[in-house]
Enzyme design. Structure first.
Site, PDB file in Angstrom:
ATOM      1  N   SER A 276      -0.727  -6.123  -0.745  1.00 42.31           N
ATOM      2  CA  SER A 276      -1.623  -7.028  -0.116  1.00 42.31           C
ATOM      3  C   SER A 276      -2.938  -6.666  -0.380  1.00 42.31           C
ATOM      4  O   SER A 276      -3.214  -5.577  -0.696  1.00 42.31           O
ATOM      5  CB  SER A 276      -1.264  -7.231   1.341  1.00 42.31           C
ATOM      6  OG  SER A 276      -1.610  -6.232   2.197  1.00 42.31           O
TER       7      SER A 276
ATOM      8  N   LEU B 255      -0.911  -1.954   2.816  1.00 43.21           N
ATOM      9  CA  LEU B 255      -1.996  -2.379   3.514  1.00 43.21           C
ATOM     10  C   LEU B 255      -3.379  -1.943   3.449  1.00 43.21           C
ATOM     11  O   LEU B 255      -3.339  -0.721   3.306  1.00 43.21           O
ATOM     12  CB  LEU B 255      -1.705  -2.303   5.151  1.00 43.21           C
ATOM     13  CG  LEU B 255      -2.628  -3.059   6.137  1.00 43.21           C
ATOM     14  CD1 LEU B 255      -3.014  -4.536   5.907  1.00 43.21           C
ATOM     15  CD2 LEU B 255      -2.376  -2.799   7.666  1.00 43.21           C
TER      16      LEU B 255
ATOM     17  N   ILE C 257      -1.128   2.761   2.751  1.00 42.57           N
ATOM     18  CA  ILE C 257      -2.314   2.335   3.051  1.00 42.57           C
ATOM     19  C   ILE C 257      -3.266   2.597   1.695  1.00 42.57           C
ATOM     20  O   ILE C 257      -3.199   3.463   1.276  1.00 42.57           O
ATOM     21  CB  ILE C 257      -2.841   3.551   4.354  1.00 42.57           C
ATOM     22  CG1 ILE C 257      -2.043   3.467   5.617  1.00 42.57           C
ATOM     23  CG2 ILE C 257      -4.603   2.991   4.562  1.00 42.57           C
ATOM     24  CD1 ILE C 257      -1.719   2.156   6.089  1.00 42.57           C
ATOM     25  N   LYS C 258      -3.957   1.318   1.442  1.00 44.69           N
ATOM     26  CA  LYS C 258      -4.619   1.258   0.284  1.00 44.69           C
ATOM     27  C   LYS C 258      -5.860   1.715   0.518  1.00 44.69           C
ATOM     28  O   LYS C 258      -6.731   1.282   1.427  1.00 44.69           O
ATOM     29  CB  LYS C 258      -4.759  -0.251  -0.159  1.00 44.69           C
ATOM     30  CG  LYS C 258      -3.348  -0.730  -0.803  1.00 44.69           C
ATOM     31  CD  LYS C 258      -3.617  -2.234  -1.174  1.00 44.69           C
ATOM     32  CE  LYS C 258      -3.900  -2.521  -2.494  1.00 44.69           C
ATOM     33  NZ  LYS C 258      -3.812  -3.765  -3.133  1.00 44.69           N
ATOM     34  N   ILE C 259      -6.636   2.713  -0.371  1.00 44.58           N
ATOM     35  CA  ILE C 259      -7.948   3.305  -0.306  1.00 44.58           C
ATOM     36  C   ILE C 259      -8.357   3.175  -1.622  1.00 44.58           C
ATOM     37  O   ILE C 259      -7.809   3.330  -2.646  1.00 44.58           O
ATOM     38  CB  ILE C 259      -7.963   4.697   0.364  1.00 44.58           C
ATOM     39  CG1 ILE C 259      -7.298   4.912   1.405  1.00 44.58           C
ATOM     40  CG2 ILE C 259      -9.372   5.503   0.044  1.00 44.58           C
ATOM     41  CD1 ILE C 259      -7.377   6.495   2.026  1.00 44.58           C
TER      42      ILE C 259
END
Length: 367
Positions: A45, A107, A138-140
């Protein structure tokens, strides 16, 4: 019944993740159908996806009404909405995750934090704890400020999806951040056998930016070739890094390779085949995250075969030729990174505005 062409990609070692999420996808059972019929193995997402989902339907209105009573801040409301969807999607992928390697749902941290290392770390840990699912990532972003955040969060034991990755040089730095994070954790006496990470290489946007320049410089024959050449080179870097002695030392402790994920794989140029960035990049230990329309197209007329390491010499020559005609991929990558952050900030701001409008509409209806 013939096996879906999408599902057949598993025979070549590639996992297909969906680049889309909304509440209807989950509650309608469509996501489960994708998993069962097409062998879908994960989901990503981003702010643009959530903006369309929340502003484009009434599916979130009831939860917004409840959250508005507890939170003044629209960003807090958004992340509560997003966490609900991510948790539910992660639960649907639970059986896939239990089989190993896949079943992850991603996310993203706020795009407003792309140049803020400390706040990125803080929000990543907060979201990780809030979602509370082993199969969340977790998207960084792979910005200069994002790199130390990637190392730190990997060291904290989080699963991380590195996003907005456009250049080979930056990809090398991303692999180093991942390995360094694992090494930090081993040095602290902490386990690493549960940590998963992917490096999301954005493709079609490279061609969108480079192709007009190639036309101007008199090299139309190279149109549509640069992104795929970069991806093939990235895969060679992946193979080198994750067969190195440095990684083998971590592998003894259960470390998993940080797989490359092909992102931005929907075709932007209508003159190209709609499955262009899927067909060319099928190969083992890789992921392709595709939007629903590309998934439908591939199911209809895909041609599954391993091609990622075909014509490597030609791909290398493309990158050499690019340099000869004065196109600097490092500069292209920097420009795309800047534009990518802006492209996520805009829908993010629109998303927060949409929540504000829905709150006002709900309040008016209640009065």
């Amino acid at each position: 019944m013939e096996t879906s062409k999408v599902k057949q990609l598993q025979d070549f070692g590639q996992s297909i993740w969906l680049d889309f999420l909304d509440r209807h996808l989950i509650v309608s059972g469509q996501l489960k159908e994708y998993i069962e019929n097409d062998g879908l193995r994960g989901l990503t997402s981003n702010p643009a996806i959530f903006e369309k989902a929340i502003s484009g339907s009434a599916d979130y209105d009831e939860q917004i009404r409840t959250l508005a009573a507890a939170y003044q801040d629209n960003e807090a409301i958004f992340y509560n909405l997003a966490v609900t969807d991510i948790q539910n999607a992660a639960d649907v992928f639970g059986p896939t995750f239990a089989k190993g390697a896949d079943g992850y749902v991603s996310l993203e941290v706020s795009p407003r934090l792309a140049h803020d290392t400390n706040r990125t770390i803080k929000q990543s840990v907060e979201l990780w704890k809030k979602v509370n699912r082993e199969n969340v990532m977790i998207k960084i972003p792979a910005t200069p400020e994002g790199l130390p955040a990637i190392r730190k969060t990997i060291g904290e034991g989080l699963n991380i999806n590195i996003t907005l990755l456009f250049s080979l040089d930056r990809y090398e730095q991303v692999t180093d951040a991942y390995l360094s994070g694992l090494e930090d954790r081993v040095a602290a006496g902490q386990p690493i056998d549960h940590i998963a990470s992917v490096a999301s290489f954005f493709l079609s946007r490279i061609d969108v930016l480079v192709d007009p320049v190639l036309e101007t410089k008199g090299h139309p024959e190279m149109k549509g070739e640069v992104a795929i050449a970069c991806a093939k080179q990235a895969y060679q870097i992946y193979k080198r890094v994750f067969s190195s002695d440095r990684f083998k030392k971590l592998q003894v402790n259960g470390a998993m390779p940080q797989r490359v994920l092909w992102a931005s794989t929907g075709t932007k140029d209508p003159s190209f085949p709609d499955t262009k960035y899927v067909e060319a990049l099928i190969g083992p230990e890789t992921i392709n995250t595709i939007p629903p329309e590309t998934l439908d197209a591939y199911r209809d007329h895909g041609r599954p075969a391993s091609r990622l390491e075909h014509d490597l010499d030609s791909a290398g020559q493309t990158l050499v030729q690019l340099k000869k005609i004065g196109i600097d991929l490092a500069e292209i990558g920097a420009q795309l990174e800047k534009e990518g952050i802006e492209k996520f900030n805009k829908p993010y701001d629109q998303l927060l505005q949409a929540i504000e409008e829905k709150k006002s509409s709900i309040a008016t209806a209640a009065s």
